[in-house]
Scaffold this motif. Structure first.
Motif, PDB file in Angstrom:
ATOM      1  N   LEU A 265       0.925  -1.139  -0.176  1.00 36.96           N
ATOM      2  CA  LEU A 265      -0.024  -0.090  -0.072  1.00 36.96           C
ATOM      3  C   LEU A 265       0.945   1.258  -0.005  1.00 36.96           C
ATOM      4  O   LEU A 265       1.840   1.369   0.359  1.00 36.96           O
ATOM      5  CB  LEU A 265      -1.060   0.008   1.072  1.00 36.96           C
ATOM      6  N   THR A 266       0.464   2.375  -0.628  1.00 36.22           N
ATOM      7  CA  THR A 266       1.013   3.776  -0.291  1.00 36.22           C
ATOM      8  C   THR A 266       0.286   4.250   0.836  1.00 36.22           C
ATOM      9  O   THR A 266      -0.437   3.632   1.393  1.00 36.22           O
ATOM     10  CB  THR A 266       0.707   4.620  -1.472  1.00 36.22           C
ATOM     11  N   GLY A 267       1.109   5.247   1.303  1.00 36.21           N
ATOM     12  CA  GLY A 267       0.243   5.964   2.566  1.00 36.21           C
ATOM     13  C   GLY A 267      -0.896   6.422   2.379  1.00 36.21           C
ATOM     14  O   GLY A 267      -1.827   5.861   3.143  1.00 36.21           O
ATOM     15  N   ARG A 268      -1.285   7.058   1.250  1.00 36.35           N
ATOM     16  CA  ARG A 268      -2.745   7.346   0.912  1.00 36.35           C
ATOM     17  C   ARG A 268      -3.748   6.061   0.708  1.00 36.35           C
ATOM     18  O   ARG A 268      -4.662   5.992   1.334  1.00 36.35           O
ATOM     19  CB  ARG A 268      -2.814   8.117  -0.510  1.00 36.35           C
ATOM     20  N   GLN A 269      -3.303   5.087   0.405  1.00 33.75           N
ATOM     21  CA  GLN A 269      -4.116   3.867   0.173  1.00 33.75           C
ATOM     22  C   GLN A 269      -4.179   3.329   1.662  1.00 33.75           C
ATOM     23  O   GLN A 269      -5.519   2.951   1.915  1.00 33.75           O
ATOM     24  CB  GLN A 269      -3.339   2.796  -0.780  1.00 33.75           C
ATOM     25  N   ALA A 270      -3.322   3.355   2.429  1.00 36.87           N
ATOM     26  CA  ALA A 270      -3.481   2.729   3.795  1.00 36.87           C
ATOM     27  C   ALA A 270      -4.783   3.839   4.550  1.00 36.87           C
ATOM     28  O   ALA A 270      -5.479   3.210   5.135  1.00 36.87           O
ATOM     29  CB  ALA A 270      -2.210   2.972   4.698  1.00 36.87           C
ATOM     30  N   GLY A 271      -4.635   5.093   4.297  1.00 37.71           N
ATOM     31  CA  GLY A 271      -5.450   5.955   4.838  1.00 37.71           C
ATOM     32  C   GLY A 271      -6.771   5.522   4.132  1.00 37.71           C
ATOM     33  O   GLY A 271      -7.924   5.502   5.031  1.00 37.71           O
ATOM     34  N   GLU A 272      -7.002   5.261   3.152  1.00 33.13           N
ATOM     35  CA  GLU A 272      -8.189   5.015   2.230  1.00 33.13           C
ATOM     36  C   GLU A 272      -8.821   3.816   2.740  1.00 33.13           C
ATOM     37  O   GLU A 272     -10.070   3.708   2.990  1.00 33.13           O
ATOM     38  CB  GLU A 272      -8.031   5.005   0.889  1.00 33.13           C
ATOM     39  N   HIS A 273      -7.738   2.787   3.031  1.00 30.49           N
ATOM     40  CA  HIS A 273      -8.441   1.482   3.438  1.00 30.49           C
ATOM     41  C   HIS A 273      -8.990   1.784   5.019  1.00 30.49           C
ATOM     42  O   HIS A 273      -9.949   1.180   5.288  1.00 30.49           O
ATOM     43  CB  HIS A 273      -7.301   0.410   3.417  1.00 30.49           C
ATOM     44  N   ALA A 274      -8.303   2.693   5.832  1.00 30.65           N
ATOM     45  CA  ALA A 274      -8.810   2.836   7.260  1.00 30.65           C
ATOM     46  C   ALA A 274     -10.180   3.632   7.156  1.00 30.65           C
ATOM     47  O   ALA A 274     -11.151   3.000   7.976  1.00 30.65           O
ATOM     48  CB  ALA A 274      -7.911   3.673   7.883  1.00 30.65           C
TER      49      ALA A 274
END
Ligand code: ZN
Ligand code: ZN
Length: 247
Positions: free
Chosen positions: A194-203
């Motif tokens: 995951l990218t940082g943004r994708q981790a945030g989007e998953h959360a």
């Protein structure tokens, strides 16, 4: 439930942290989650290796499992091992993979570990209810939801963008998510991290309480990952080795 970050450097050890390793505790039960390069040394700052009740490995990439070797050495030669087999939960093939990592001509590690193959689904592990979901990663890898005392923590293991991980994390108190790939780099292979943004989007998609970012490689800017994740999910923080979270 208590989470201690033993190692959080992504893809290998770095100058500030061992590779992936976490200690999860509840009701006196001590579960080691992943045992990456360099983690066994740092683990001993937190607990006596004789007190480890079980080990769970999300997958068998080197940065999540290679410190099984010094764990075995300690149990065989320290004279302090309690002599009980340590249950080791891991994907199918762990027994062979870890034996070869230890010694190409070895006799296996079944004098130290009781290997328990895992797959997607739910089971009990000590005081924890565990649910596993297969992630988007090149080898068999599981994200894990640990529930105890009415609290829940979801660890992504290694994963690319993955709807199964979002479903597993639905409503969890804490999402401990990898963020290994920098944003905006088109050369990163898909289905890996995951990218940082994708981790945030998953959360955000899972509606978790808070997001803890981990598995950032030593060559990736941690603050950049935090900033990118925080844009998608405000309750985000970076983890560091030695940090303790009481859920
Ligand atoms: Zn990894
Ligand atoms: Zn991996």
């Amino acid at each position: 439930m208590r989470l201690t970050v033993v190692g959080c450097c992504g893809s290998g050890p770095g100058p500030e942290s061992p590779a992936s390793c976490y200690l999860l505790e509840h009701d006196g039960f001590q579960l080691v989650v992943d045992l990456g390069n360099g983690a066994f040394g740092a683990l001993q700052r937190t607990i006596d290796p004789a007190a480890v009740d079980a080990v769970f490995l999300s997958h068998l990439h080197a940065d999540h499992c290679l410190d099984v070797a010094p764990f075995v050495v300690w149990h065989r030669y320290s004279g302090r091992s309690p002599g009980k087999l340590v249950p080791l939960y891991a994907p199918v093939g762990a027994e062979r993979r870890l034996a070869v990592a230890y010694d190409i001509d070895g006799d296996g590690l079944t004098d130290v570990f009781d290997f328990v193959p895992v797959g997607a689904g739910a089971f009990e592990l000590g005081p924890f209810q565990v649910e596993l979901a297969r992630t988007a990663h090149p080898i068999e890898t599981y994200a894990a939801r640990f529930t105890a005392g009415g609290r829940s923590l979801v660890y992504t293991g290694d994963t690319g963008p993955c709807e199964r991980v979002v479903e597993l994390a639905r409503g969890a108190d804490v999402l401990l998510a990898e963020a290994a790939h920098p944003d905006g780099d088109p050369d990163q292979p898909p289905g890996l991290h995951l990218t940082g943004r994708q981790a945030g989007e998953h959360a955000a998609a899972a509606g978790v309480g808070r997001l803890l970012l981990t598995h950032i490689p030593a060559w990736v800017d941690r603050i950049g990952q935090l900033a990118a994740a925080s844009e998608a999910f405000a309750e985000t923080e970076l983890v560091s080795p030695g940090q303790v979270f009481d859920l």
